[in-house]
Design a protein around this motif. Sequence first.
Motif, short mmCIF file in Angstrom:
data_model
loop_
_atom_site.label_atom_id
_atom_site.label_comp_id
_atom_site.label_asym_id
_atom_site.label_seq_id
_atom_site.Cartn_x
_atom_site.Cartn_y
_atom_site.Cartn_z
N LEU A 10 0.78 -1.14 0.06
CA LEU A 10 -0.10 0.03 0.04
C LEU A 10 0.78 1.19 0.16
CD1 LEU A 10 -2.74 -0.92 2.78
CD2 LEU A 10 -3.11 -0.75 0.36
N PRO A 11 1.06 1.87 -1.13
CA PRO A 11 1.61 3.30 -1.28
C PRO A 11 0.73 4.13 -0.44
CG PRO A 11 1.52 2.35 -3.33
CD PRO A 11 0.96 1.62 -2.52
N VAL A 12 1.13 5.10 0.35
CA VAL A 12 0.65 5.91 1.28
C VAL A 12 1.06 7.20 1.33
CG1 VAL A 12 -0.64 6.34 3.56
CG2 VAL A 12 -0.13 4.10 2.62
N PHE A 13 0.09 8.57 0.98
CA PHE A 13 0.57 9.83 0.87
C PHE A 13 -0.65 10.64 1.36
CE2 PHE A 13 0.83 13.92 -1.38
CZ PHE A 13 2.09 14.43 -0.76
N ASN A 14 -0.34 10.90 2.85
CA ASN A 14 -1.29 11.93 3.35
C ASN A 14 -2.64 11.24 3.46
OD1 ASN A 14 0.83 13.74 3.61
ND2 ASN A 14 -0.24 15.30 2.06
N GLN A 76 6.70 4.94 -8.10
CA GLN A 76 7.93 4.84 -7.65
C GLN A 76 7.93 4.18 -6.07
OE1 GLN A 76 10.40 4.84 -9.18
NE2 GLN A 76 10.54 6.43 -10.88
N ALA A 77 7.00 4.62 -5.56
CA ALA A 77 6.65 4.33 -4.13
C ALA A 77 6.11 2.68 -4.07
CB ALA A 77 5.42 5.23 -3.33
N LEU A 78 5.21 2.57 -5.11
CA LEU A 78 4.64 1.05 -5.44
C LEU A 78 5.76 0.15 -5.65
CD1 LEU A 78 2.45 -0.87 -5.74
CD2 LEU A 78 2.26 -0.11 -7.94
N MET A 79 6.75 0.59 -6.34
CA MET A 79 7.85 -0.27 -6.67
C MET A 79 8.87 -0.58 -5.58
SD MET A 79 7.59 -1.40 -9.86
CE MET A 79 9.39 -2.07 -10.18
N ALA A 80 8.90 0.43 -4.67
CA ALA A 80 9.65 0.37 -3.68
C ALA A 80 9.37 -0.83 -2.56
CB ALA A 80 10.10 1.90 -2.82
N GLY A 81 7.85 -0.63 -2.46
CA GLY A 81 7.31 -1.78 -1.52
C GLY A 81 7.19 -3.10 -2.42
N TRP A 302 14.37 5.80 -5.70
CA TRP A 302 13.84 6.10 -4.53
C TRP A 302 14.79 6.03 -3.44
CZ3 TRP A 302 11.90 1.68 -6.70
CH2 TRP A 302 12.55 0.56 -6.52
N ILE A 303 14.80 6.72 -2.21
CA ILE A 303 15.59 6.78 -1.25
C ILE A 303 14.80 6.55 0.07
CG2 ILE A 303 17.21 7.94 0.18
CD1 ILE A 303 17.74 9.83 -2.22
N ILE A 304 15.29 5.55 0.72
CA ILE A 304 14.72 5.19 2.05
C ILE A 304 15.28 5.80 3.43
CG2 ILE A 304 13.79 3.09 3.47
CD1 ILE A 304 13.96 1.23 1.11
N ARG A 305 14.23 6.53 3.89
CA ARG A 305 14.75 6.92 5.31
C ARG A 305 14.91 6.12 6.45
NH1 ARG A 305 13.64 12.29 6.75
NH2 ARG A 305 11.90 12.26 5.11
N LYS A 306 13.93 5.12 6.44
CA LYS A 306 13.87 4.17 7.61
C LYS A 306 12.96 3.28 7.05
CE LYS A 306 13.49 3.91 12.56
NZ LYS A 306 13.09 4.65 13.77
N VAL A 307 13.14 1.72 7.64
CA VAL A 307 12.35 0.56 7.48
C VAL A 307 12.11 0.00 8.90
CG1 VAL A 307 12.18 -1.61 6.81
CG2 VAL A 307 13.62 -0.17 5.35
N ILE A 308 10.73 0.18 9.18
CA ILE A 308 10.12 -0.33 10.72
C ILE A 308 9.50 -1.60 10.40
CG2 ILE A 308 8.75 0.40 12.45
CD1 ILE A 308 8.93 3.44 11.32
N ASP A 309 9.99 -2.81 10.83
CA ASP A 309 9.53 -3.94 10.89
C ASP A 309 9.62 -4.60 12.00
OD1 ASP A 309 12.11 -4.71 10.21
OD2 ASP A 309 11.66 -5.48 8.52
N ASP A 310 9.56 -5.90 12.11
CA ASP A 310 9.59 -6.76 13.15
C ASP A 310 10.96 -7.28 13.08
OD1 ASP A 310 6.86 -6.48 14.08
OD2 ASP A 310 6.36 -8.04 12.76
N LYS A 311 11.78 -7.16 12.42
CA LYS A 311 13.20 -7.73 12.30
C LYS A 311 14.10 -6.87 12.90
CE LYS A 311 12.51 -10.33 8.28
NZ LYS A 311 12.85 -10.61 6.78
#
Length: 311
Positions: A10-14, A76-81, A302-311
């Motif tokens: 799910l790409p999300v913007f605002n 681009q967000a979709l491809m990043a996901g 795209w540039i990823i600031r941070k990945v938040i997951d369970d790992k």
Amino acid sequence: MPIKQISVVLPVFNEESIIEKLAKEIEKNIEYPMEFVFINDGSTDNTLETLKKYRTEKKNTQKKIIDLARNFGHQQALMAGLSSVSPDSDMIVVMDADFQDAPEDISRLINQIEKGYDCVYAVRTANSGSRLIDFSTKFFYKIQKLFLRFTIPSNAGTFSVFNREVLDNILEFKESEIYFPGLRAYVGLNQTGVPVKRGARAYGESKVGKMGLLNLSMSGILGFSIVPMRAIFLFGVLVTIFCFFLGIVIFLLKISGITKVMGVTTILIFMLGLFGIQIMFVGIVGEYVGKLFIEAKKRPRWIIRKVIDDK
């Protein structure tokens, strides 16, 4: 082959006002083990905080948040996901996060996957409510069918379900100018569509303006075909032949004295018409050159600031 795990991208913007409600509705409509991959595409509201809060509420569904450094655009967000989908997932759901893609339709698409299809996409049956947009959409798909050597289904947007093989092939595409429905169709394999009613946006306003739709349309045609370039060449050949024979006719009329040769006004109108066509054709060529310029720089998509997951 039984489905082991489904990833919902799910790409999300605002979308702070609806994203949690949407995610919970999606959970109700998927019976398999699943993970969410949320891509925060540079949201300026509290979307990221809402996602972080939702992530801690329920642990039986995996939730991954990809926080991009800025707004890179929906495609681009979709491809990043898609690039961040868990290796344990053998089925992927992609959809928009504005409730126009109905969560209850997910099960209908999955039902077709269970029949042996590699990819099932939603085909919109309802109009947008805008005559201009509906007319432009129909015109776009007709031009697309005319120019492309493969078929991109009409009225099929992002909303789709596909298996790991389709995902792996999509991730092989490295271009910067992305039109996801085109990439999905280009992969081929065993695909089918399911008609769905795409409702109006439940909350807020669309983040994609008319210029955004125009840019996406241009990518959907120029990114998959060089037919417009060949059409320009053929038109130039035809105009050259026409002018050659027109010159002969005018010369013969002049020396025979049968009739008067066209006046200055007629010639000026003819020249201005050709000039306008030339400008349009230069613009088309410029679009191709611009795309080559963007691709040649090979900047990160795209540039990823941070990945938040369970790992």
